[in-house]
Design an enzyme around this catalytic site. Structure first.
Site, PDB file in Angstrom:
ATOM      1  CB  CYS A  35      49.353  55.920  31.747  1.00 16.53           C
ATOM      2  SG  CYS A  35      48.248  56.499  30.434  1.00 16.53           S
ATOM      3  CG  HIS A  46      52.542  53.645  29.000  1.00 18.61           C
ATOM      4  ND1 HIS A  46      51.986  53.063  29.731  1.00 18.61           N
ATOM      5  CD2 HIS A  46      51.262  54.283  28.600  1.00 18.61           C
ATOM      6  CE1 HIS A  46      50.735  52.941  29.921  1.00 18.61           C
ATOM      7  NE2 HIS A  46      50.193  53.722  29.281  1.00 18.61           N
ATOM      8  CD  GLU A  95      55.153  51.419  30.996  1.00 16.91           C
ATOM      9  OE1 GLU A  95      55.199  52.432  31.166  1.00 16.91           O
ATOM     10  OE2 GLU A  95      53.775  50.858  30.889  1.00 16.91           O
TER      11      GLU A  95
END
Ligand code: GLN
Length: 552
Positions: free
Chosen positions: A377, A513, A515
């Site tokens: 990001c 993202h 994650e």
């Protein structure tokens, strides 16, 4: 109708309520049950989107674009059910729903009150999220005794009465060990349960966090004072890694006790996947260090999903990943020492100018020295800025988030790059910062013959977003011409989602993202690829140099 397991906490916060609840949920899910989880947060923010991760920990983003409490991240890492907007309610959300209904005239002239209107709204939220599942675990944030949590506790008390045997209450407490006295103290637990009982909730199960396993005698004492069956007083000591917990709790009989109390028949437990995860964490064959160059480095939960995902990335190849938190505001061109001996560099998501230039320098260092780089990001936006400045010669290039007057707004809000000449037409006013971002899961198309395509092994992926600024399309041609590959674009091709540098062994950055979708049981393609590139770099490049010599 789903059975409900309510989870409350007492004595102190940070006892690992979310992780304990998620571990039990996983043990139940692995017995063939359909399990979901709900988090009820007593704070007044409508969602955590506007809260500083420095204070509250990360903001977790769901597939359907909700900005939620970080506990939903734990839930998704432990169970297979995906979370969404309906899985997290705050006091602010509940009140704003009730107030909207009141303004709409839905209460037909009634005086709107905490009981029954607020409590009904909470109950409806729980039942909506629980629909279609065998079991819903409902975690109440905060600690019993807090003023804010009272309406939630009252609502779950009522649900307990309505659901009868189909609802149970699990309470987490602390049983401190006093060195001077040489014994554990059960009094705080007694008081915490007394507090719960005074509002009408009798716990069915106690999870007692303590430094050492409770003896039978201690458990008997707690049982006597709290009116909880002795076998349901579970002792929980610290484990080496949190992914041992589903097995740990199962060994203590927790899932059996819960199912018996709820009268649910289920398959025998199957926890092989967690045993496998634990084996991969406990028996590693390699060790690498990743520098995480960010802002909120001193709050361990600010990058919770990210640090988990980075570690999951090592599991496939049994790589232990050390994360070195580097405060980007301490980096300047001369002071890159903290990066000199690492195997990979990662710049995570972030906001605002503080430390941005340090991130750009760290990225330049990674690019010029062939050190594996993953940008997420803000870490992608900074990589584009770095490339524009240092490779494309666009002096002063920046994101308009940091420099509204930059001559090269390579990253800007879409409203700011509408003009085909690259000049801004509209200046956006940052008037309202809540709920104004591109949020949630979106499709991204991967270009053939790119690193992104190779690590994902798929043509179209779905990843979650949380940002306002974008790669400015007016600079696409020039940046591409200098060698940056735009390897992922939005499904309609209008937005750049992934960039990479083909001349570099692993330099990849994404606007989304990744994650948030990594799990210990499968990792995530980007993190797996990144960590494995770090190991290659360590073995092939750093390993080939004499000790202490850094290739610059
Ligand atoms: N601040 C940047 C934006 O709003 C990046 C956000 C992030 O990293 N999540 O676009």
């Amino acid at each position: 109708m789903a059975s409900l397991i309510f989870v409350t906490g007492g004595v102190v916060s940070s006892l690992g309520k979310g992780i304990s609840a998620a571990s039990l949920a996983s043990a139940l899910e692995n017995r063939g049950l359909k399990v979901t989880m709900i988090k009820l947060d007593p704070y007044i923010n409508v969602d955590p989107g506007t809260m500083s991760p420095f204070q509250h920990g990360e903001v977790f983003v769901t597939e359907d674009g909700a900005e939620t409490d970080l506990d939903l991240g734990h839930y998704e890492r432990f169970i297979r059910t995906r979370m969404g907007k309906i899985n997290n309610y705050t006091t602010g959300r509940i009140y704003s729903n009730v107030i909207a209904k009141e303004r709409h005239g839905d209460y037909l002239g009634a005086t709107v009150q905490v009981i029954p209107h607020i409590t009904d709204e909470i109950k409806q939220g729980v039942e909506k999220a629980a629909e279609g599942f065998d079991i819903a675990m409902v975690e109440i944030g905060g600690t019993v005794g807090d003023i804010e949590s009272l309406p939630f506790l009252e609502a779950i008390r009522q649900l307990g009465v309505e659901y009868g045997r189909q609802a149970i209450f699990m309470h987490l407490t602390l049983v401190p060990y006093l060195k001077a006295a040489g014994e554990v103290k059960t009094k705080p637990t007694q008081h915490s349960v007394k507090e719960l009982r005074s509002i009408g909730i009798q716990p069915d199960v106690l999870i007692c966090r303590s430094e050492r396993m409770l003896t039978e005698q201690e458990r008997r004492k707690i049982s006597l004072f709290t009116n909880v069956e002795e076998r349901a007083v579970i002792s929980a000591v610290d484990v080496d890694n949190i992914y041992q917990l589903p097995v740990y709790f199962h060994q203590q009989g927790l899932d059996d006790i819960v199912l018996e109390k709820l009268g649910i028949e289920a398959n025998r437990s199957y926890l092989d996947d967690w045993i496998e995860v634990d084996d991969r964490i406990s028996n590693t064959q390699h060790e690498i260090t990743v520098a995480m160059v960010g802002k909120y480095v001193d709050h361990s939960d600010a990058y919770k999903s990210l640090s988990e995902a980075v570690r999951h990335g090592g599991l496939r190849q049994r790589i232990k990943v050390n994360i070195r938190a580097v405060d980007s505001s301490t980096i300047n061109r001369e002071g890159l020492d903290s990066l000199a001996d690492v195997d990979a560099i990662l710049v995570p998501g972030g906001f605002g100018p503080r430390g941005f230039e340090g991130k750009v320098k760290a990225i330049q260092f990674a690019r010029e020295n062939n050190i594996p780089y993953l940008g997420i990001c803000y870490g992608m936006q900074a990589a584009v800025v770095e490339f524009a400045r240092n490779v494309c010669g666009m002096e002063g290039a920046n994101t308009t988030e940091n420099d509204i007057d930059t001559p090269y707004p390579v990253i800007a809000m879409i409203t700011e790059w509408l003009d085909a000449t690259g000049k801004r037409e509209i200046r956006s006013e940052d008037s309202d910062l809540g709920g104004t971002m591109r949020l949630g899961g979106q499709r991204c198309r991967l270009r053939p013959d790119t690193l992104a395509r190779k690590v994902y092994a798929e043509d179209v992926i779905v990843e979650r977003h949380r940002h306002r600024y974008e790669f400015n399309n007016n600079y696409r041609a020039e940046i591409k011409q200098k060698g940056m590959v735009l390897s992922g674009v939005s499904a309609d091709e209008t937005l750049v989602e992934i960039i990479e540098l083909p001349e570099h062994p692993f330099f990849l950055a994404c606007q989304f993202h990744p994650e948030f979708t990594s799990s210990p049981r499968g990792g995530h393609p980007l993190f797996n690829g990144f960590i494995e590139a770090a190991l290659r770099y360590q073995q092939e490049v750093r390993g080939a140099l004499p000790d202490g010599v850094v290739r610059l």
